[in-house]
Write an enzyme that holds these catalytic residues in place. Sequence first.
Site, mmCIF file in Angstrom:
data_model
loop_
_atom_site.group_PDB
_atom_site.id
_atom_site.type_symbol
_atom_site.label_atom_id
_atom_site.label_comp_id
_atom_site.label_asym_id
_atom_site.label_seq_id
_atom_site.Cartn_x
_atom_site.Cartn_y
_atom_site.Cartn_z
ATOM 1 N N LEU A 18 0.762 -1.075 -0.072
ATOM 2 C CA LEU A 18 -0.004 0.006 0.020
ATOM 3 C C LEU A 18 0.894 1.210 -0.013
ATOM 4 O O LEU A 18 1.825 1.252 0.872
ATOM 5 C CB LEU A 18 -0.814 -0.134 1.277
ATOM 6 C CG LEU A 18 -1.574 -1.126 1.350
ATOM 7 C CD1 LEU A 18 -1.916 -1.474 2.823
ATOM 8 C CD2 LEU A 18 -3.125 -0.824 0.999
ATOM 9 N N ASP A 19 0.350 2.101 -0.935
ATOM 10 C CA ASP A 19 1.047 3.644 -0.747
ATOM 11 C C ASP A 19 0.694 4.158 0.478
ATOM 12 O O ASP A 19 -0.689 3.602 1.066
ATOM 13 C CB ASP A 19 0.602 4.389 -1.933
ATOM 14 C CG ASP A 19 1.058 5.794 -1.872
ATOM 15 O OD1 ASP A 19 2.343 5.839 -1.487
ATOM 16 O OD2 ASP A 19 0.290 6.667 -2.215
ATOM 17 N N MET A 20 1.026 5.252 1.065
ATOM 18 C CA MET A 20 0.660 5.871 2.146
ATOM 19 C C MET A 20 -0.134 6.944 1.831
ATOM 20 O O MET A 20 -1.384 7.138 2.246
ATOM 21 C CB MET A 20 1.734 6.122 3.243
ATOM 22 C CG MET A 20 1.555 6.674 4.583
ATOM 23 S SD MET A 20 2.736 7.077 5.509
ATOM 24 C CE MET A 20 2.898 8.757 4.935
ATOM 25 N N ASP A 177 -2.001 5.540 -5.578
ATOM 26 C CA ASP A 177 -3.036 6.698 -6.217
ATOM 27 C C ASP A 177 -2.443 7.763 -6.876
ATOM 28 O O ASP A 177 -3.015 8.613 -7.468
ATOM 29 C CB ASP A 177 -3.761 7.240 -5.014
ATOM 30 C CG ASP A 177 -2.930 8.182 -3.962
ATOM 31 O OD1 ASP A 177 -1.576 7.571 -3.857
ATOM 32 O OD2 ASP A 177 -3.209 9.050 -3.640
#
Length: 181
Positions: A18-20, A177
């Site tokens: 996951l990106d943060m 994203d």
Amino acid sequence: MQSEQLSPSSGLARAVILDMDGLILDSEPVYRRACVSAAAALGCSVTDDLYHQLLGRTESDSEAILQNFFAGRLSVPEFRCRWAENFAAELEQGMKTKDGLHDLLAELDRRSVPYAVATSTSRERALRSLQAAGLSTRFSVIVFGDDVVHGKPHPEIFLRTAEALGVRAADCIVLEDSDAG
């Protein structure tokens, strides 16, 4: 996406990366306010296009973009200092998580699918953001922007995160994203 795709036994995905910023944390408005205010205090204006170029980049890459855009009209060290002050003040109000994050993590836990964070953000800033969101102990693996030589869009951060999870990169799903990611 069918739920079987997130099952380690299905062979399609064994882990999730996951990106943060912008994906786990609703941090983009916080970063934007800190950035716009810091630039304005130095007599410069951050356009939507410029801000979009900064998303998902390491701090050093962002500073190079700012230096190039403002062509010497902005003192990057002074901007960095003002930005950090603005960001710290914003964090005092807490950090919101994105809708659905807790449900996603609970489902991954329920299915025993390992997950990790791969963020372009520096270790110090990312840990402060996660703490402000109440997530400082939620992730056992986090790879930070200052842990890699090449920032996104280079795949180094994702490869290192997969390695830290003990999973082949080809067996991971990455949720990201930003264009840089």
